[in-house]
Scaffold this motif. Structure first.
Motif, PDB file in Angstrom:
ATOM      1  N   GLY A 186       0.830  -1.193   0.000  1.00 52.72           N
ATOM      2  CA  GLY A 186       0.000   0.000   0.000  1.00 52.72           C
ATOM      3  C   GLY A 186       0.863   1.240   0.000  1.00 52.72           C
ATOM      4  O   GLY A 186       2.100   1.170  -0.073  1.00 52.72           O
ATOM      5  N   VAL A 187       0.230   2.393   0.070  1.00 48.94           N
ATOM      6  CA  VAL A 187       0.957   3.655   0.094  1.00 48.94           C
ATOM      7  C   VAL A 187       1.748   3.759   1.391  1.00 48.94           C
ATOM      8  O   VAL A 187       1.185   3.651   2.486  1.00 48.94           O
ATOM      9  N   ASP A 188       3.071   3.911   1.265  1.00 42.19           N
ATOM     10  CA  ASP A 188       3.962   4.031   2.425  1.00 42.19           C
ATOM     11  C   ASP A 188       3.851   2.833   3.357  1.00 42.19           C
ATOM     12  O   ASP A 188       4.016   2.966   4.576  1.00 42.19           O
ATOM     13  N   GLN A 189       3.587   1.654   2.808  1.00 42.84           N
ATOM     14  CA  GLN A 189       3.501   0.442   3.617  1.00 42.84           C
ATOM     15  C   GLN A 189       4.326  -0.656   2.960  1.00 42.84           C
ATOM     16  O   GLN A 189       4.404  -0.750   1.729  1.00 42.84           O
ATOM     17  N   LEU A 190       4.919  -1.482   3.802  1.00 41.62           N
ATOM     18  CA  LEU A 190       5.803  -2.539   3.335  1.00 41.62           C
ATOM     19  C   LEU A 190       5.499  -3.821   4.089  1.00 41.62           C
ATOM     20  O   LEU A 190       5.318  -3.808   5.307  1.00 41.62           O
ATOM     21  N   ALA A 191       5.405  -4.918   3.353  1.00 43.25           N
ATOM     22  CA  ALA A 191       5.224  -6.242   3.947  1.00 43.25           C
ATOM     23  C   ALA A 191       6.539  -7.003   3.841  1.00 43.25           C
ATOM     24  O   ALA A 191       7.131  -7.077   2.759  1.00 43.25           O
TER      25      ALA A 191
END
Length: 309
Positions: A237-242
């Protein structure tokens, strides 16, 4: 005189117990076995996170620190990050550790970034751009300027390029890890690298007292690797990291770790990226124009650049 009767409880330990010889207990207590993790830092129980020779370098994200042996990025070992493509937030993931290394007065070296780095963005992440050492060897580079004076190559013609081979590039990376004078290393490795090459880098990293990041393609997940820590990264997602913990010194982690990365958008761009009501998309041209204007207004000095060719 009749023999005195003495209760057994009053007998000395050496005489207690039937059939015991003087000075030896009848049932000797076996020595206590030490825990495996106390014998060597490389040993740990299967249900525990492994220990490292020293404390890890904090990642800046508590959720990730709790899943890494040593509570952070390992020292004297490779941290291998596998990416589907560049630019999904991997620099923002490593930036807190790199900034901490600089604050401790140590050098940060970057090897072969796949694209031109934004000095403004690095400064926004807390890095001192003027104190970065950039090693560029992967791209084509011009030959010696004296070559231009050759009659076959007039000064008006561009210099013929030559490429630096992967063995020379990896040799330079190994020397940096072995030197002991570098605080942190960040290297983009060539694709389809053999496991033997990775093992050589891991052996060199054992002399490196700091984090050593190597970035590889996601397809390398199916290959064996000597890196003690392997993480698979993907955008969530926006500004998200898995982050999938593919390998660590400890039990497997079945669920990915989700991180919210610090935003790099200016306030104007952020407002347009998330419109009121949460519907619609911002105009791409306006977003790029705002980002370029913000970058130009705060562009720091360039990093030190070294060409290995």
């Amino acid at each position: 005189m009749p023999a005195a009767i003495v209760p057994v409880a009053e007998l000395p330990p050496s005489a207690a117990g039937a059939g015991g010889r003087p000075g030896h207990p009848a049932h000797p207590v076996p020595p206590q076995r030490p825990d495996p993790e106390t014998l060597h830092p490389a040993l740990w129980r299967g249900h525990q996170l492994g220990r490292s020779a020293g404390h890890g370098v904090p990642t800046g994200f508590q959720e990730l620190d709790g899943q890494l042996p040593g509570g952070g990025w390992p020292r004297r070992a490779l941290s291998e990050l596998l990416l589907p493509h560049h630019g999904i937030g991997e620099i923002r993931l490593m930036a807190p550790a790199l900034a901490a290394v600089q604050q401790a007065g140590r050098l940060v070296m970057l090897f072969d970034p796949p694209a031109v780095l934004s000095g403004w963005a690095l400064a926004e992440m807390g890095l001192v751009v003027e104190q970065l050492l950039l090693i560029q060897s992967a791209s084509h580079v011009p030959m010696d300027p004296a070559h231009l004076t050759h009659p076959a190559h007039p000064a008006s013609s561009p210099p013929p390029p030559r490429a630096v081979g992967a063995p020379a590039r990896l040799w330079a990376l190994e020397q940096a890890l072995k030197s002991g004078h570098v605080g942190a290393v960040l290297a983009w490795l060539p694709p389809r690298l053999s496991p033997d090459r990775v093992r050589r880098l891991q052996l060199a990293a054992q002399a490196h007292d700091g984090p050593a990041f190597v970035l590889r393609e996601a397809a390398a997940q199916g290959q064996p690797s000597a890196s003690p820590l392997r993480l698979g990264l993907r955008a969530a997602g926006v500004d998200q990291l898995a982050i999938n913990v593919l390998k660590r010194r400890g039990p497997p982690l079945l669920q990915p770790v989700h991180l919210r990365l610090p935003s790099m958008l200016s306030p104007v761009v952020a407002r347009r990226a998330v419109p009121a009501g949460g519907e619609g998309l911002p105009a791409v041209a306006d977003v790029l124009a705002d980002a370029a204007a913000a970058a130009a207004a705060r562009l720091p000095s360039s990093a030190t650049f070294v060409n290995l060719a």
